[in-house]
Design an enzyme around this catalytic site. Structure first.
Site, PDB file in Angstrom:
ATOM      1  N   TYR A  21     -10.857  -7.880  11.453  1.00 22.03           N
ATOM      2  CA  TYR A  21     -11.384  -7.506   9.972  1.00 22.03           C
ATOM      3  C   TYR A  21     -12.853  -7.060   9.962  1.00 22.03           C
ATOM      4  O   TYR A  21     -13.140  -6.070   9.303  1.00 22.03           O
ATOM      5  CB  TYR A  21     -11.083  -8.669   8.823  1.00 22.03           C
TER       6      TYR A  21
ATOM      7  N   ASP B  31      -9.070  -1.005   1.628  1.00 27.13           N
ATOM      8  CA  ASP B  31     -10.413  -0.270   2.250  1.00 27.13           C
ATOM      9  C   ASP B  31     -11.168   0.246   1.195  1.00 27.13           C
ATOM     10  O   ASP B  31     -12.477   0.657   1.630  1.00 27.13           O
ATOM     11  CB  ASP B  31      -9.774   0.878   3.083  1.00 27.13           C
TER      12      ASP B  31
ATOM     13  N   HIS C 102      -3.868  -6.472  -3.102  1.00 27.47           N
ATOM     14  CA  HIS C 102      -4.133  -7.099  -1.875  1.00 27.47           C
ATOM     15  C   HIS C 102      -5.509  -7.587  -1.581  1.00 27.47           C
ATOM     16  O   HIS C 102      -5.795  -7.891  -0.509  1.00 27.47           O
ATOM     17  CB  HIS C 102      -3.390  -6.494  -0.778  1.00 27.47           C
TER      18      HIS C 102
ATOM     19  N   CYS D 149     -14.927 -23.891   2.129  1.00 31.90           N
ATOM     20  CA  CYS D 149     -15.225 -24.345   0.799  1.00 31.90           C
ATOM     21  C   CYS D 149     -15.186 -23.114  -0.322  1.00 31.90           C
ATOM     22  O   CYS D 149     -15.715 -23.382  -1.422  1.00 31.90           O
ATOM     23  CB  CYS D 149     -16.874 -24.878   1.200  1.00 31.90           C
TER      24      CYS D 149
ATOM     25  N   CYS E 117     -20.959 -24.826   4.938  1.00 34.55           N
ATOM     26  CA  CYS E 117     -20.101 -26.212   5.498  1.00 34.55           C
ATOM     27  C   CYS E 117     -19.623 -26.213   6.891  1.00 34.55           C
ATOM     28  O   CYS E 117     -19.065 -26.803   7.242  1.00 34.55           O
ATOM     29  CB  CYS E 117     -18.939 -26.459   4.445  1.00 34.55           C
TER      30      CYS E 117
ATOM     31  N   GLY F  12       2.457   6.860  -0.241  1.00 38.52           N
ATOM     32  CA  GLY F  12       1.971   6.575   1.059  1.00 38.52           C
ATOM     33  C   GLY F  12       2.264   4.943   1.224  1.00 38.52           C
ATOM     34  O   GLY F  12       1.542   4.094   1.848  1.00 38.52           O
TER      35      GLY F  12
HETATM   36  C1  BV8 Z   1       3.423 -13.348  -2.387  1.00 39.94           C
HETATM   37  C2  BV8 Z   1      -3.659  -7.430   2.989  1.00 39.94           C
HETATM   38  C3  BV8 Z   1       4.160 -15.356  -3.787  1.00 39.94           C
HETATM   39  C4  BV8 Z   1      -4.174  -8.018   4.368  1.00 39.94           C
HETATM   40  C5  BV8 Z   1      -1.240  -7.333   3.064  1.00 39.94           C
HETATM   41  C6  BV8 Z   1       7.938 -15.926   2.965  1.00 39.94           C
HETATM   42  C7  BV8 Z   1       6.836 -16.644   2.551  1.00 39.94           C
HETATM   43  C8  BV8 Z   1       5.779 -16.122   1.587  1.00 39.94           C
HETATM   44  C9  BV8 Z   1       6.027 -14.821   1.090  1.00 39.94           C
HETATM   45  C10 BV8 Z   1       7.171 -14.186   1.379  1.00 39.94           C
HETATM   46  C11 BV8 Z   1       8.188 -14.507   2.274  1.00 39.94           C
HETATM   47  N1  BV8 Z   1       9.109 -13.542   2.422  1.00 39.94           N
HETATM   48  C12 BV8 Z   1       8.820 -12.576   1.413  1.00 39.94           C
HETATM   49  C13 BV8 Z   1       7.480 -12.972   1.045  1.00 39.94           C
HETATM   50  C14 BV8 Z   1       6.913 -12.032   0.165  1.00 39.94           C
HETATM   51  C15 BV8 Z   1       5.883 -11.145   1.120  1.00 39.94           C
HETATM   52  C16 BV8 Z   1       6.563  -9.948   1.517  1.00 39.94           C
HETATM   53  O1  BV8 Z   1       6.707  -9.261   0.738  1.00 39.94           O
HETATM   54  N2  BV8 Z   1       6.694  -9.974   2.936  1.00 39.94           N
HETATM   55  C17 BV8 Z   1       7.532  -8.661   3.373  1.00 39.94           C
HETATM   56  C18 BV8 Z   1       6.965  -8.327   4.788  1.00 39.94           C
HETATM   57  C19 BV8 Z   1       9.057  -8.861   3.310  1.00 39.94           C
HETATM   58  N3  BV8 Z   1       4.651 -11.191  -0.093  1.00 39.94           N
HETATM   59  C20 BV8 Z   1       3.564 -11.869   0.264  1.00 39.94           C
HETATM   60  O2  BV8 Z   1       3.641 -12.961   0.810  1.00 39.94           O
HETATM   61  C21 BV8 Z   1       2.799 -11.714  -0.811  1.00 39.94           C
HETATM   62  N4  BV8 Z   1       2.481 -12.973  -1.581  1.00 39.94           N
HETATM   63  O3  BV8 Z   1       4.618 -13.156  -2.222  1.00 39.94           O
HETATM   64  O4  BV8 Z   1       2.938 -14.646  -3.136  1.00 39.94           O
HETATM   65  C22 BV8 Z   1       4.477 -16.294  -2.536  1.00 39.94           C
HETATM   66  C23 BV8 Z   1       3.646 -16.989  -2.157  1.00 39.94           C
HETATM   67  C24 BV8 Z   1       4.118 -18.218  -1.198  1.00 39.94           C
HETATM   68  C25 BV8 Z   1       5.648 -18.033  -0.887  1.00 39.94           C
HETATM   69  C26 BV8 Z   1       6.420 -17.037  -1.497  1.00 39.94           C
HETATM   70  C27 BV8 Z   1       5.742 -16.198  -2.313  1.00 39.94           C
HETATM   71  C28 BV8 Z   1       1.479 -11.239  -0.280  1.00 39.94           C
HETATM   72  C29 BV8 Z   1       1.403  -9.633   0.357  1.00 39.94           C
HETATM   73  C30 BV8 Z   1       0.171  -9.328   0.835  1.00 39.94           C
HETATM   74  C31 BV8 Z   1      -0.078  -9.073   2.123  1.00 39.94           C
HETATM   75  N5  BV8 Z   1      -1.112  -8.651   2.115  1.00 39.94           N
HETATM   76  N6  BV8 Z   1      -2.315  -6.782   3.129  1.00 39.94           N
HETATM   77  C32 BV8 Z   1      -4.543  -6.981   5.174  1.00 39.94           C
HETATM   78  O5  BV8 Z   1      -4.600  -5.612   4.908  1.00 39.94           O
HETATM   79  O6  BV8 Z   1      -4.797  -7.049   6.476  1.00 39.94           O
HETATM   80  S1  BV8 Z   1       0.426  -6.191   3.353  1.00 39.94           S
HETATM   81  C33 BV8 Z   1      -0.152  -4.909   4.083  1.00 39.94           C
HETATM   82  O7  BV8 Z   1       1.196  -4.205   4.131  1.00 39.94           O
HETATM   83  C34 BV8 Z   1      -0.791  -3.808   3.635  1.00 39.94           C
HETATM   84  O8  BV8 Z   1      -2.146  -4.351   2.695  1.00 39.94           O
HETATM   85  C35 BV8 Z   1      -0.099  -3.154   2.584  1.00 39.94           C
HETATM   86  O9  BV8 Z   1      -0.373  -3.500   1.230  1.00 39.94           O
HETATM   87  C36 BV8 Z   1       1.296  -3.756   2.837  1.00 39.94           C
HETATM   88  C37 BV8 Z   1       2.368  -2.638   2.890  1.00 39.94           C
HETATM   89  O10 BV8 Z   1       2.024  -1.532   3.780  1.00 39.94           O
HETATM   90  P1  BV8 Z   1       1.971   0.006   3.462  1.00 39.94           P
HETATM   91  O11 BV8 Z   1       0.733   0.151   2.361  1.00 39.94           O
HETATM   92  O12 BV8 Z   1       3.445   0.373   2.809  1.00 39.94           O
HETATM   93  O13 BV8 Z   1       1.919   0.765   4.737  1.00 39.94           O
HETATM   94  P2  BV8 Z   1       3.087   0.908   5.568  1.00 39.94           P
HETATM   95  O14 BV8 Z   1       2.051   1.063   7.218  1.00 39.94           O
HETATM   96  O15 BV8 Z   1       4.004  -0.043   5.807  1.00 39.94           O
HETATM   97  O16 BV8 Z   1       3.318   2.311   5.355  1.00 39.94           O
HETATM   98  C38 BV8 Z   1       2.744   3.504   5.191  1.00 39.94           C
HETATM   99  C39 BV8 Z   1       3.385   4.677   4.637  1.00 39.94           C
HETATM  100  O17 BV8 Z   1       2.599   5.759   4.434  1.00 39.94           O
HETATM  101  C40 BV8 Z   1       4.688   4.983   5.471  1.00 39.94           C
HETATM  102  O18 BV8 Z   1       5.838   5.024   4.516  1.00 39.94           O
HETATM  103  C41 BV8 Z   1       4.256   6.464   5.903  1.00 39.94           C
HETATM  104  O19 BV8 Z   1       5.516   7.286   5.843  1.00 39.94           O
HETATM  105  C42 BV8 Z   1       3.386   6.752   4.783  1.00 39.94           C
HETATM  106  N7  BV8 Z   1       2.446   7.993   5.025  1.00 39.94           N
HETATM  107  C43 BV8 Z   1       1.885   8.105   6.489  1.00 39.94           C
HETATM  108  N8  BV8 Z   1       1.109   8.823   6.275  1.00 39.94           N
HETATM  109  C44 BV8 Z   1       0.948   9.571   5.194  1.00 39.94           C
HETATM  110  C45 BV8 Z   1       1.884   8.817   4.354  1.00 39.94           C
HETATM  111  N9  BV8 Z   1       2.034   8.817   3.162  1.00 39.94           N
HETATM  112  C46 BV8 Z   1       1.377   9.765   2.361  1.00 39.94           C
HETATM  113  N10 BV8 Z   1       0.410  10.685   3.030  1.00 39.94           N
HETATM  114  C47 BV8 Z   1       0.289  10.469   4.256  1.00 39.94           C
HETATM  115  N11 BV8 Z   1      -0.788  11.228   5.026  1.00 39.94           N
END
Ligand code: BV8
Length: 241
Positions: free
Chosen positions: A66, A102, A117, A128, A147, A184
């Site tokens: 991070y 970001d 997020h 804490c 802490c 994106g």
């Molecule tokens: C929640 C921050 C309620 C950190 C991120 C089991 C237990 C608990 C929860 C779950 C579970 N099963 C499912 C869930 C829900 C879970 C979830 O959705 N899981 C997924 C994997 C199935 N969600 C959660 O846990 C959320 N909270 O639901 O709370 C809850 C609570 C407890 C129990 C149940 C429910 C929290 C989700 C937040 C996670 N944090 N990020 C960090 O950044 O380090 S997620 C992380 O992936 C990123 O932050 C981003 O937001 C997210 C998605 O990724 P993308 O942004 O889509 O990026 P990716 O690389 O995937 O895709 C890029 C795209 O860009 C591609 O399509 C590509 O083609 C395109 N691209 C490339 N270049 C370009 C472009 N497009 C345009 N122009 C370009 N030049």
């Protein structure tokens, strides 16, 4: 770039617009995406770094990851797609709903940004909650001065609730917009991934901007298979001609 005529005519009506962005929005600024080829998750185990349990198991590795991302986010430059969104908000009501942490929408100058997020800009103690910082750390693991607990970034990890204010603002804007730009994101992560379908059901025009489009069939009205840094300026140019 040829834009669909109906999209151009809607843009010229200056509609209420939501722009939903994911990691692909920052790719042209040099920040790796998560799931595209060569993305972050290719090299790192998501569950070791972006979950509470993973953080406690791999504290130093997670803190270093991070801190490095924080430093990168502070040094990269928002590309022309970010500037286009700032221009767009001078033409019509624009609400940005981002999954990204970001801070590039803020740095570009967009005024209405909801960070679903969380953010890399700030940090706090895992134990804490005391506000702290991680970006300029040189010795790891980083402990809380209050802490002794471990310092974590102010991002939302898997299994954690999204910030209520940002989430409700995102849903409210999505339910009342006339144009929803889905930019994106691989649409994998919930609840953010439910937004385009919600917009469609609410009667908005949904446009996906992604070189590798991924929305399920029937969600997007139009797909622009182009990078954000090219497609978003093209939308602004369409307003000017
Ligand atoms: C929640 C921050 C309620 C950190 C991120 C089991 C237990 C608990 C929860 C779950 C579970 N099963 C499912 C869930 C829900 C879970 C979830 O959705 N899981 C997924 C994997 C199935 N969600 C959660 O846990 C959320 N909270 O639901 O709370 C809850 C609570 C407890 C129990 C149940 C429910 C929290 C989700 C937040 C996670 N944090 N990020 C960090 O950044 O380090 S997620 C992380 O992936 C990123 O932050 C981003 O937001 C997210 C998605 O990724 P993308 O942004 O889509 O990026 P990716 O690389 O995937 O895709 C890029 C795209 O860009 C591609 O399509 C590509 O083609 C395109 N691209 C490339 N270049 C370009 C472009 N497009 C345009 N122009 C370009 N030049």
């Amino acid at each position: 770039m040829t834009l669909p005529p109906r999209l151009i005519s809607l843009l010229r009506e200056r509609p209420r617009t939501v722009v939903h962005t994911g990691a692909g929005m920052s790719a042209e600024s040099g920040i790796a995406t998560f799931r595209s080829s060569g993305g972050m998750w290719d090299r790192l185990d998501l569950m070791d770094l972006a979950t509470p349990d993973g953080f406690l198991r791999h504290t130093e590795a997670s803190q270093r990851w991070y801190a490095q991302r924080m430093q990168q986010a502070q040094t990269v430059t928002p590309h022309a797609g970010y500037d286009a969104l700032v221009h767009l908000e001078h033409e019509m009501p624009v609400t940005i709903v981002t999954q990204n942490v970001d801070g590039l929408h803020h740095r570009a100058g967009s005024s209405t940004v909801h960070e679903l997020h969380g953010t890399l800009r700030t940090a706090h103690c895992f134990a804490c909650g005391h506000p702290s910082h991680l970006a300029d750390a040189t010795d790891f693991p980083v402990h809380c001065t209050t802490c002794g607990g471990f310092i974590r970034p102010d991002v939302v990890w898997f299994g954690e609730m999204l910030p209520e204010a940002a989430l409700s603002a995102a849903f409210a804007a999505t339910e009342t917009c006339a144009l929803f730009l889905h930019v994106g994101t691989s649409s994998n992560v919930y609840p953010a991934a439910s937004l385009p379908g919600l917009a469609r059901d609410a009667g908005a025009m949904v446009v996906e901007i992604n070189p590798e489009p991924g929305l399920p069939h029937g969600v997007a009205h139009y797909t622009l298979p182009h990078p954000a840094g090219q497609a978003l300026p093209a939308l602004v140019n369409a307003l000017r001609t």
